[in-house]
Design an enzyme around this catalytic site. Structure first.
Site, PDB file in Angstrom:
ATOM      1  N   GLY A  47       2.750   1.271  -4.019  1.00  0.00           N
ATOM      2  CA  GLY A  47       3.739   0.346  -4.577  1.00  0.00           C
ATOM      3  C   GLY A  47       5.119   0.927  -4.773  1.00  0.00           C
ATOM      4  O   GLY A  47       6.085   0.176  -4.944  1.00  0.00           O
ATOM      5  N   ARG A  51       0.816  -1.224   0.000  1.00  0.00           N
ATOM      6  CA  ARG A  51       0.000   0.000   0.000  1.00  0.00           C
ATOM      7  C   ARG A  51       0.844   1.265   0.000  1.00  0.00           C
ATOM      8  O   ARG A  51       0.410   2.308  -0.472  1.00  0.00           O
ATOM      9  CB  ARG A  51      -0.919   0.006   1.221  1.00  0.00           C
ATOM     10  CG  ARG A  51      -1.805   1.244   1.314  1.00  0.00           C
ATOM     11  CD  ARG A  51      -2.786   1.146   2.466  1.00  0.00           C
ATOM     12  NE  ARG A  51      -3.637   2.317   2.547  1.00  0.00           N
ATOM     13  CZ  ARG A  51      -3.376   3.387   3.298  1.00  0.00           C
ATOM     14  NH1 ARG A  51      -2.273   3.413   4.045  1.00  0.00           N
ATOM     15  NH2 ARG A  51      -4.194   4.415   3.329  1.00  0.00           N
ATOM     16  N   TYR A  52       2.041   1.196   0.525  1.00  0.00           N
ATOM     17  CA  TYR A  52       2.839   2.402   0.726  1.00  0.00           C
ATOM     18  C   TYR A  52       3.201   3.043  -0.607  1.00  0.00           C
ATOM     19  O   TYR A  52       3.845   2.427  -1.457  1.00  0.00           O
ATOM     20  CB  TYR A  52       4.117   2.081   1.507  1.00  0.00           C
ATOM     21  CG  TYR A  52       3.879   1.421   2.845  1.00  0.00           C
ATOM     22  CD1 TYR A  52       2.687   1.599   3.545  1.00  0.00           C
ATOM     23  CD2 TYR A  52       4.844   0.608   3.414  1.00  0.00           C
ATOM     24  CE1 TYR A  52       2.471   0.991   4.765  1.00  0.00           C
ATOM     25  CE2 TYR A  52       4.640  -0.006   4.642  1.00  0.00           C
ATOM     26  CZ  TYR A  52       3.448   0.187   5.319  1.00  0.00           C
ATOM     27  OH  TYR A  52       3.245  -0.425   6.524  1.00  0.00           O
ATOM     28  N   SER A  53       2.798   4.309  -0.766  1.00  0.00           N
ATOM     29  CA  SER A  53       3.030   5.049  -2.017  1.00  0.00           C
ATOM     30  C   SER A  53       2.536   4.252  -3.219  1.00  0.00           C
ATOM     31  O   SER A  53       3.137   4.289  -4.291  1.00  0.00           O
ATOM     32  CB  SER A  53       4.516   5.396  -2.194  1.00  0.00           C
ATOM     33  OG  SER A  53       4.917   6.379  -1.278  1.00  0.00           O
TER      34      SER A  53
END
Length: 296
Positions: free
Chosen positions: A62, A58-60
């Protein structure tokens, strides 16, 4: 650096883990660091002996996984020299198929994560949160298939209620596959609600704890309760806060966030510090119960 086995598993990790959530695309969060800014931090961590690097799909959206993979390949000489942890299950978008722990979603997400990371397997695959909409039997069956396929080495979980984690663990063992060896929960000197049920459960099950937000998003770098003890010890407040956390039952490795290489140095320094009972009591005395949070 010091190293430990994660819970009762055979997976050896450094006692400080580096969180990679802060490295990514400013379009996702304004405080993100790009790859060029992240590299000296990751290099300092590697030089200090850090081997655990934690990211999530989920972070950025991908980008964090992409940066994690590229930096680790540049900095380390061999894949076996570091441990990659990533996650599945968080909301990725507005669509009905962009979230949760269904078989369909898990099998799709692992392939996307491996592609972004540029690796053939991840060492620790963590369900980000509990998914009440999917039967736990379906979730663990899909995860076991990933282990058997060689795409995942070990299983972990993120913040949830103790009964939810117990339900997942029971389903995994009843299915005859590997159980969960790690719990990445919200735990620090100013949020200790996990001590009521989750930490005793993990200690009993032999699950290692790798807390997120160990410095309470920076609050513990300058909290009044810490300043006096830090002054007595001649150490930065962040080092003192991590020293306290490293001594808690079942805690294997706090996952620190860093925006400067010196933050890595302060974290690693905690491994060589022992607090006196008096200092520990002064740090813990002001605590008051909080509503449970971090499970969303």
């Amino acid at each position: 650096m010091r190293y430990t086995r994660l819970g009762r598993s055979g997976l050896v990790i450094s006692r400080i883990g580096l969180g990679m959530m802060g490295f990514g695309d400013v379009a996702w969060r304004q405080w993100m660091l790009d790859e060029a800014a992240a590299e000296p931090i990751v290099r300092r961590a590697a030089e200090a002996g850090v081997t655990l690097f934690d990211t999530g799909n989920r972070y950025s959206t991908g980008a964090s996984e992409q940066i994690t993979g590229r930096l680790l390949r540049r900095i380390f000489t061999h894949r076996d020299k570091y441990v990659i942890a990533t996650k599945v299950g968080a909301v990725l978008g507005p669509g009905p198929y962009q979230r949760g722990l269904s078989r369909r979603h898990i099998l799709s997400c692992i392939d996307e994560s491996l592609r972004r990371l540029g690796v053939s397997h991840v060492d620790l695959y963590q369900v980000h949160r509990f998914d009440p909409a999917t039967p736990v039997e379906e979730t663990v069956a899909a995860l076991h298939d990933l282990v058997r396929a060689g795409k995942v080495r070990y299983l972990g979980a993120g913040s949830m209620y103790a009964w939810q984690f117990a339900k997942l663990q029971h389903a995994a063992r009843a299915a005859g596959g590997p159980g969960f060896i790690a719990m990445q929960d919200h735990y620090n000197l100013v949020y200790r609600e996990e001590e009521r049920e989750m930490i005793p459960l993990c200690a009993d099950l032999g699950v290692g704890i790798i807390p997120w937000s160990p410095l309470a998003r920076g609050l513990l770098t300058g909290s009044r309760r810490l300043l006096a003890v830090a002054a007595d010890c001649g150490l930065p407040p962040a080092t003192v806060a991590l020293t306290w956390l490293l001594a808690r039952p079942a805690v294997a490795a706090p996952i620190i966030g860093a925006t400067d290489p010196t933050h890595v140095d302060q974290a690693v320094a905690a491994l060589d510090v022992t607090l006196t009972p008096q200092h520990t009591q002064r740090l813990e005395a002001p605590y008051r119960p909080h509503p449970v949070r971090g499970h969303e």
